[in-house]
Scaffold this motif. Structure first.
Motif, PDB file in Angstrom:
ATOM      1  N   THR A   2       0.820  -1.213   0.000  1.00 54.36           N
ATOM      2  CA  THR A   2       0.000   0.000   0.000  1.00 54.36           C
ATOM      3  C   THR A   2       0.853   1.263   0.000  1.00 54.36           C
ATOM      4  N   THR A   3       1.982   1.258   0.715  1.00 51.06           N
ATOM      5  CA  THR A   3       2.844   2.440   0.662  1.00 51.06           C
ATOM      6  C   THR A   3       3.451   2.603  -0.727  1.00 51.06           C
ATOM      7  N   LEU A   4       3.848   1.502  -1.358  1.00 49.72           N
ATOM      8  CA  LEU A   4       4.339   1.584  -2.734  1.00 49.72           C
ATOM      9  C   LEU A   4       3.239   2.083  -3.664  1.00 49.72           C
ATOM     10  N   GLY A   5       2.009   1.621  -3.447  1.00 51.50           N
ATOM     11  CA  GLY A   5       0.899   2.069  -4.286  1.00 51.50           C
ATOM     12  C   GLY A   5       0.628   3.556  -4.152  1.00 51.50           C
ATOM     13  N   MET A   6       0.707   4.084  -2.932  1.00 53.02           N
ATOM     14  CA  MET A   6       0.485   5.522  -2.744  1.00 53.02           C
ATOM     15  C   MET A   6       1.590   6.334  -3.412  1.00 53.02           C
ATOM     16  N   ALA A   7       2.825   5.878  -3.269  1.00 46.80           N
ATOM     17  CA  ALA A   7       3.924   6.574  -3.945  1.00 46.80           C
ATOM     18  C   ALA A   7       3.757   6.513  -5.459  1.00 46.80           C
ATOM     19  N   THR A   8       3.297   5.372  -5.966  1.00 51.17           N
ATOM     20  CA  THR A   8       3.120   5.205  -7.411  1.00 51.17           C
ATOM     21  C   THR A   8       2.052   6.140  -7.958  1.00 51.17           C
ATOM     22  N   GLY A   9       0.912   6.229  -7.273  1.00 47.71           N
ATOM     23  CA  GLY A   9      -0.157   7.103  -7.747  1.00 47.71           C
ATOM     24  C   GLY A   9       0.279   8.556  -7.821  1.00 47.71           C
ATOM     25  N   PHE A  10       0.963   9.042  -6.795  1.00 45.80           N
ATOM     26  CA  PHE A  10       1.390  10.442  -6.798  1.00 45.80           C
ATOM     27  C   PHE A  10       2.593  10.660  -7.705  1.00 45.80           C
ATOM     28  N   PHE A  11       3.378   9.620  -7.931  1.00 45.49           N
ATOM     29  CA  PHE A  11       4.450   9.685  -8.921  1.00 45.49           C
ATOM     30  C   PHE A  11       3.868  10.042 -10.287  1.00 45.49           C
ATOM     31  N   GLY A  12       2.818   9.353 -10.690  1.00 46.62           N
ATOM     32  CA  GLY A  12       2.193   9.640 -11.975  1.00 46.62           C
ATOM     33  C   GLY A  12       1.458  10.962 -11.999  1.00 46.62           C
ATOM     34  N   LEU A  13       0.762  11.276 -10.899  1.00 44.84           N
ATOM     35  CA  LEU A  13      -0.053  12.488 -10.861  1.00 44.84           C
ATOM     36  C   LEU A  13       0.820  13.744 -10.926  1.00 44.84           C
ATOM     37  N   PHE A  14       1.919  13.765 -10.185  1.00 42.61           N
ATOM     38  CA  PHE A  14       2.747  14.972 -10.161  1.00 42.61           C
ATOM     39  C   PHE A  14       3.630  15.081 -11.397  1.00 42.61           C
ATOM     40  N   ALA A  15       3.903  13.960 -12.052  1.00 46.40           N
ATOM     41  CA  ALA A  15       4.548  14.056 -13.358  1.00 46.40           C
ATOM     42  C   ALA A  15       3.630  14.794 -14.331  1.00 46.40           C
ATOM     43  N   LEU A  16       2.341  14.480 -14.259  1.00 53.26           N
ATOM     44  CA  LEU A  16       1.367  15.187 -15.099  1.00 53.26           C
ATOM     45  C   LEU A  16       1.309  16.669 -14.733  1.00 53.26           C
ATOM     46  N   PHE A  17       1.246  16.981 -13.430  1.00 53.56           N
ATOM     47  CA  PHE A  17       1.220  18.384 -13.007  1.00 53.56           C
ATOM     48  C   PHE A  17       2.425  19.147 -13.563  1.00 53.56           C
ATOM     49  N   PHE A  18       3.589  18.481 -13.554  1.00 50.73           N
ATOM     50  CA  PHE A  18       4.820  19.145 -13.977  1.00 50.73           C
ATOM     51  C   PHE A  18       4.768  19.523 -15.451  1.00 50.73           C
ATOM     52  N   VAL A  19       4.237  18.641 -16.291  1.00 52.75           N
ATOM     53  CA  VAL A  19       4.210  18.953 -17.726  1.00 52.75           C
ATOM     54  C   VAL A  19       2.964  19.728 -18.122  1.00 52.75           C
ATOM     55  N   ASN A  20       1.912  19.655 -17.310  1.00 49.06           N
ATOM     56  CA  ASN A  20       0.641  20.256 -17.710  1.00 49.06           C
ATOM     57  C   ASN A  20       0.766  21.747 -17.980  1.00 49.06           C
ATOM     58  N   SER A  21       1.317  22.483 -16.999  1.00 49.29           N
ATOM     59  CA  SER A  21       1.388  23.939 -17.178  1.00 49.29           C
ATOM     60  C   SER A  21       2.316  24.312 -18.322  1.00 49.29           C
TER      61      SER A  21
END
Length: 465
Positions: A267-286
């Motif tokens: 579950t800790t790996l899963g939480m890190a994985t979800g935010f890994f993908g989400l913040f990669a998107l945030f970084f390129v989005n703007s």
């Protein structure tokens, strides 16, 4: 306090607190152009630290802050966190130099570190087993909305107001939240036998600071530079020193043997994985919307709002499947990876509605997986260690977020232009998300709680104060 004591007003107050704390992770990113040209005349390094100070302090203090709330009182920890958050925001708003601005960001990050685990821990204590899945869905939604509204608020402030106005607005907002918490939130049982561990706290905090510094600054200095390699080596030595201390101490900050649980590791790996993908998107989005599509800051902030839809609607469905977390988590994380693969195909000529569809896929995956992952981390530990569990889970999120930005930035730096590098960067992140999803699903076990060795150790045995 009986389990059914969670009232709607309490839930709203607690979720609003975590939303505001999370919003300041992302909001400052859209203010970078305005900060660069401001009267403070910050250097490139000072701009980076203005962005990073909040995240580094926030993530590094989460575990000891959660344990502190368990020991001394979760409501008190939450109110103290709001006061620190407001003090840091006021310092940033009135900053006369880049150093003062960075200091203010760090103080606010310390406040956020107290706020986040305290809110989840209070919810876990008040909701009771039958309502925890819905409470966690609401808390996770607030966390996701914080990222979205941070982007929106930063974009609006960048176009119509000023960076000082954004920080200044946080002061009365934190005061209103403190009043709401004082009136609507009851005090929960403490865990007086959970003793503070100053040495362990210092070792773990220093280790996390070193790790996060290396992750965040790696793309700027180079992953093989002596500075970054030295920082990572120091972090590894500090982690080893913490583990050695914790295994020998009768009252450690937390017992590293909790990670003997396959469920907690997954579950800790899963939480890190979800935010890994989400913040990669945030970084390129703007950068994509402003640099490639030509949107202004305000329009860029609004354009990411489709991410809210899945985060708002899907957790309600996910709560109904709380008894089957493994397929829910696997499907949610897979959707994040597939959505990133879809987003990697966009370019200057892509219609915005198509881009928004990929945002919806990613948001649906986040809304599906995060409540189950959050609940899984916290329930892997005894009930009186809910603050510690929240700190561990949120630390995993923030480390995942920092890694997402670092990996994406590294891939982008290897291409001559952003438009050429965005696709490869998102495909790299998507591949890593899907690979980690397989590991999470394989490692997840349906064990109902902490292992016997974990539950019976002096540091983690359940106590009711």
């Amino acid at each position: 306090m009986p389990p059914h004591a969670l009232k709607r007003s309490t839930l709203l107050a607690l979720c609003a607190c975590v939303l505001v704390a999370q919003s300041m992770v992302a909001a400052v990113n859209l203010l970078i152009p305005q900060l660069s040209s401001s009267s403070l005349h910050p250097s490139h390094t000072e701009i980076l630290w203005t962005v990073d100070a909040y995240v580094i302090v926030f993530a590094s203090l989460l575990v000891p802050a959660g344990a502190l709330g368990d020991r001394w009182g979760r409501k008190g920890a939450l109110l103290t966190g709001l006061a620190l958050f407001a003090a840091g925001a006021a310092t940033s708003a009135l900053a006369s130099s880049p150093a003062v601005l960075v200091t203010g960001r760090g103080v606010s990050g310390a406040g956020a570190a107290l706020i986040t685990p305290a809110t989840m821990s209070i919810l876990m204590r008040l909701a009771g087993p039958e309502h925890r899945a819905r409470a966690m869905a609401s808390w996770t939604l607030a966390l996701g909305l914080g990222g979205m509204l941070g982007n929106l608020g930063g974009g609006l402030a960048g176009q119509f107001l000023s960076w000082r106005a954004l920080f200044g607005a946080m002061v009365p907002l934190a005061a209103l939240l403190a009043l709401a918490v004082a009136l609507a939130t009851p005090r929960t049982e403490r865990a007086p036998d959970n003793h503070p561990d100053p040495a362990g706290t210092l070792l773990l905090t220093a280790a996390l600071v070193a790790l996060l510094f290396g992750i965040i600054e790696g793309p700027a200095y180079g992953w093989t530079s002596p500075r970054i390699l030295g920082v990572f080596a120091a972090g590894a030595l500090l982690v080893a020193a913490f583990a050695r201390h914790a295994l020998r101490s009768p009252t450690p900050l937390f017992d590293p043997r909790v990670f003997a649980s396959a469920r907690l590791r997954a579950t800790t790996l899963g939480m890190a994985t979800g935010f890994f993908g989400l913040f990669a998107l945030f970084f390129v989005n703007s950068q994509y919307l402003q640099g490639v599509k030509g949107y202004g800051p305000a329009r860029t902030g609004v354009a990411i709002l489709p991410l809210i839809v899945g985060m708002a609607l899907v957790p309600r469905l996910a709560a109904r499947w709380a008894a089957r977390p493994r397929p829910v988590i696997g499907a949610g994380l897979a959707l994040i990876g597939l959505g990133l693969l879809g987003a990697s195909t966009v370019d200057a000529g892509t219609p915005y509605p198509l881009y928004a569809c990929w945002l919806l896929v990613i948001s649906a995956g986040t809304g599906l997986s995060m409540p189950a992952l959050t609940l899984g981390v916290v329930t892997s530990l005894p009930a009186d260690r809910a603050g510690l569990g929240s700190g561990l889970g949120t630390s995993a999120r923030e480390i995942g977020a920092a890694l997402g930005v670092a990996v994406t930035g590294t891939v982008l730096a290897s291409h001559p232009a952003f438009a050429e590098g965005m696709g490869p960067a998102l495909r790299t992140v998507a591949a890593l998300v899907l690979a980690a999803t397989a590991a999470v699903v394989t490692g997840h076990r349906a064990d109902p709680g902490p292992s016997r060795s974990t539950a019976s150790s002096p540091a983690t045995r359940e106590r009711v104060g």
